[in-house]
Enzyme design. Structure first.
Site, PDB file in Angstrom:
ATOM      1  N   LYS A  87       0.729  -0.757   0.311  1.00 44.54           N
ATOM      2  CA  LYS A  87       0.245   0.032   0.208  1.00 44.54           C
ATOM      3  C   LYS A  87       0.741   1.412   0.389  1.00 44.54           C
ATOM      4  CE  LYS A  87      -4.361  -2.176   1.729  1.00 44.54           C
ATOM      5  NZ  LYS A  87      -5.667  -1.863   2.490  1.00 44.54           N
ATOM      6  N   LYS A  91      -4.844 -10.612  -6.200  1.00 40.15           N
ATOM      7  CA  LYS A  91      -6.110 -11.398  -5.527  1.00 40.15           C
ATOM      8  C   LYS A  91      -6.947 -10.150  -5.536  1.00 40.15           C
ATOM      9  CE  LYS A  91      -5.657  -9.120  -1.711  1.00 40.15           C
ATOM     10  NZ  LYS A  91      -5.872  -8.593   0.194  1.00 40.15           N
ATOM     11  N   LYS A 117     -11.501  -5.414  -3.342  1.00 37.23           N
ATOM     12  CA  LYS A 117     -12.578  -4.715  -2.639  1.00 37.23           C
ATOM     13  C   LYS A 117     -12.077  -2.995  -3.854  1.00 37.23           C
ATOM     14  CE  LYS A 117     -13.571  -4.919   1.769  1.00 37.23           C
ATOM     15  NZ  LYS A 117     -12.376  -4.723   2.767  1.00 37.23           N
TER      16      LYS A 117
HETATM   17  P1  TYM Z   1     -10.699  -6.173   4.863  1.00 38.31           P
HETATM   18  O1  TYM Z   1     -11.600  -6.009   4.618  1.00 38.31           O
HETATM   19  O2  TYM Z   1      -9.258  -6.717   3.952  1.00 38.31           O
HETATM   20  O3  TYM Z   1     -10.756  -8.557   4.232  1.00 38.31           O
HETATM   21  C1  TYM Z   1     -11.804  -8.943   4.813  1.00 38.31           C
HETATM   22  C2  TYM Z   1     -11.828 -10.371   5.119  1.00 38.31           C
HETATM   23  O4  TYM Z   1     -11.978 -11.018   3.528  1.00 38.31           O
HETATM   24  C3  TYM Z   1     -10.608 -11.595   3.632  1.00 38.31           C
HETATM   25  N1  TYM Z   1     -10.541 -11.531   2.111  1.00 38.31           N
HETATM   26  C4  TYM Z   1     -10.186 -12.797   1.185  1.00 38.31           C
HETATM   27  N2  TYM Z   1     -10.442 -13.776   0.850  1.00 38.31           N
HETATM   28  C5  TYM Z   1     -10.232 -15.181   0.207  1.00 38.31           C
HETATM   29  N3  TYM Z   1      -9.699 -14.116  -0.652  1.00 38.31           N
HETATM   30  C6  TYM Z   1      -9.731 -12.649  -1.336  1.00 38.31           C
HETATM   31  N4  TYM Z   1      -9.564 -12.638  -2.776  1.00 38.31           N
HETATM   32  C7  TYM Z   1      -9.783 -12.169   0.183  1.00 38.31           C
HETATM   33  N5  TYM Z   1     -10.105 -10.495  -0.533  1.00 38.31           N
HETATM   34  C8  TYM Z   1     -10.032 -10.551   1.073  1.00 38.31           C
HETATM   35  C9  TYM Z   1      -9.909 -10.745   4.521  1.00 38.31           C
HETATM   36  O5  TYM Z   1      -8.257 -11.498   4.155  1.00 38.31           O
HETATM   37  C10 TYM Z   1     -10.660 -10.580   5.178  1.00 38.31           C
HETATM   38  O6  TYM Z   1     -10.870 -11.820   6.287  1.00 38.31           O
HETATM   39  N6  TYM Z   1      -7.481  -5.428   8.593  1.00 38.31           N
HETATM   40  C11 TYM Z   1      -8.473  -6.511   7.832  1.00 38.31           C
HETATM   41  C12 TYM Z   1      -9.551  -6.558   9.381  1.00 38.31           C
HETATM   42  C13 TYM Z   1      -9.197  -6.268  10.322  1.00 38.31           C
HETATM   43  C14 TYM Z   1     -10.226  -7.727  10.909  1.00 38.31           C
HETATM   44  C15 TYM Z   1      -9.878  -6.911  12.419  1.00 38.31           C
HETATM   45  C16 TYM Z   1      -9.568  -9.134  10.717  1.00 38.31           C
HETATM   46  C17 TYM Z   1      -9.274  -5.366  11.481  1.00 38.31           C
HETATM   47  N7  TYM Z   1      -9.684  -5.713  12.842  1.00 38.31           N
HETATM   48  C18 TYM Z   1      -9.286  -8.313  13.478  1.00 38.31           C
HETATM   49  C19 TYM Z   1      -9.904  -9.616  11.717  1.00 38.31           C
HETATM   50  C20 TYM Z   1      -9.589  -9.442  13.047  1.00 38.31           C
HETATM   51  C21 TYM Z   1      -8.869  -6.198   6.395  1.00 38.31           C
HETATM   52  O7  TYM Z   1      -8.508  -5.237   5.587  1.00 38.31           O
HETATM   53  O8  TYM Z   1      -9.854  -6.879   5.888  1.00 38.31           O
END
Ligand code: TYM
Length: 350
Positions: A131, A213, A216
């Site tokens: 990022k 990957k 969003k």
């Molecule tokens: P985020 O918002 O990017 O993604 C949310 C969840 O979706 C999963 N994910 C995917 N899984 C499979 N294939 C993909 N292409 C894919 N893209 C996203 C992510 O692994 C995630 O589980 N930092 C985290 C959010 C967060 C969090 C936390 C998660 C903040 N605090 C505490 C767990 C525990 C994030 O940005 O996820």
């Protein structure tokens, strides 16, 4: 006396059952479009284990600030993501559901954890490297310290397991290092969590570029299937998804595009990769893609219908989140009292 005894036994049974339940925490950022990767990599696994766990699910709006969102849009996306959780089957009576910024303990704990987190650890985070690439010194401090906030989210609730996609593995590992360091310095305070990453669906790739990957925030709509995509858009995106050379429906390291589509099929149909390959033996790409599109449409349509219904009832969603925040604040504040005490800060007790 006689009536009291059985009640106490019943209470004990309930308490020991609650103790056996594994504590789970996870969250998603309300930025961009909730997509197939978020659903298959995270939410679907949350639902599968909701009854064996004491689950806490969060809409992590403070994390989304690191992308500088428009403030009106962010509010809308918070409600929409909470609606997507509910529409997917996250039942607020069987878990705790709330918005991160409604519980101030998360940011307070983040600051406290900064003191036990090393600069080098944060610069080594792959997501930070990705990022911040090309931004030089102007990269925001929020992008840099974001994993510390994630650690705070997790450990405030004595979390044991963190169900996430593969891209969050490194952040959970860092959380473990932070916990170990904190507990060594201040005494046993936090539970050591571990990542819960499934073999299927943990890394769904972009439809137009299987080396990337599914994300969003991608500017290319053809790269993801969003929950808001109507059936014909889903069909078109899958029809146009890149495929590898060859004829047969068989995955492998040299066929990343096909492997990704097989993964999506397998995740929705609850089949392993080899079961999907067997199912499509002798079939061509065109037929496989057509079946895949119909499967995705069939699985997403009821969720989309429910999401539409919830969009027309924002007061209900806001009510669920308010109630969740009240419960989360109670748990988090209790933990913070212990943390402040351990660190020698906070108000003096009379
Ligand atoms: P985020 O918002 O990017 O993604 C949310 C969840 O979706 C999963 N994910 C995917 N899984 C499979 N294939 C993909 N292409 C894919 N893209 C996203 C992510 O692994 C995630 O589980 N930092 C985290 C959010 C967060 C969090 C936390 C998660 C903040 N605090 C505490 C767990 C525990 C994030 O940005 O996820």
């Amino acid at each position: 006396m006689i009536t009291d005894a059985p009640r106490r036994a019943e209470d004990q049974a309930v308490t020991s059952e609650a103790r056996q339940k594994v504590k789970v925490f996870s969250g998603i950022q309300p930025s961009g479009n909730f997509h197939l990767g978020n659903y298959l990599g995270a939410v679907r696994n949350w639902i599968k284990q909701i009854d064996r766990s004491d689950s806490v699910f969060c809409v992590v709006d403070l994390h989304a600030l690191s992308n500088n969102p428009d403030s009106t849009l962010l509010k809308q996306q918070v409600l929409d993501l909470a609606g997507s959780y509910l529409a997917s089957g996250i039942d607020p009576d069987r878990c705790l559901l709330f918005v991160q910024s409604h519980v101030p303990a998360h940011t307070e704990l983040q600051w406290l954890l900064n003191s036990v987190t090393q600069f080098g650890e944060l610069t080594r985070m792959t997501q930070f490297k990705d990022k911040s690439a090309g931004k030089g010194d102007s990269v925001s401090a929020a992008i840099f310290s974001y994993p510390v906030l994630m650690a705070a989210d997790i450990i405030l609730y004595d979390t044991e397991e963190v169900p996430v996609g593969d891209d969050q593995r490194q952040h959970v590992e860092l959380t473990r290092d932070i916990v170990n360091r904190f507990n060594r310095r201040y005494g046993e305070t936090f539970v050591l969590p571990k990542a819960d990453i499934k073999t299927e669906g943990a890394r769904i790739m972009s439809l137009d570029d299987p080396t990337e990957k599914m994300s969003k925030t991608s500017p290319r709509e053809a790269s993801y299937i969003a929950f808001s995509d109507p059936p014909d858009t889903i069909r078109k995106k899958i029809r146009r998804a890149v495929t590898d050379s060859g004829e047969t429906i068989e995955g492998g390291a040299d066929k990343p595009a096909l492997t990704n589509l097989i993964q999506i099929y397998g995740s929705f149909a609850d089949l392993t990769t080899s079961q999907v390959e067997q199912h499509f033996e002798g079939k061509r790409y065109g037929e496989f893609k057509k079946d895949l599109a119909e499967l995705v449409v069939e699985k997403l349509t009821p969720i989309q219908g429910e999401l539409e219904r919830l969009r027309r009832d924002p007061d209900y969603v806001a009510g669920v989140l308010r109630e969740g925040a009240a419960r989360a604040n109670t748990i988090a504040e209790k933990k913070m009292e212990l943390v402040r005490e351990r660190m020698g800060i906070g108000s003096f007790k009379p």
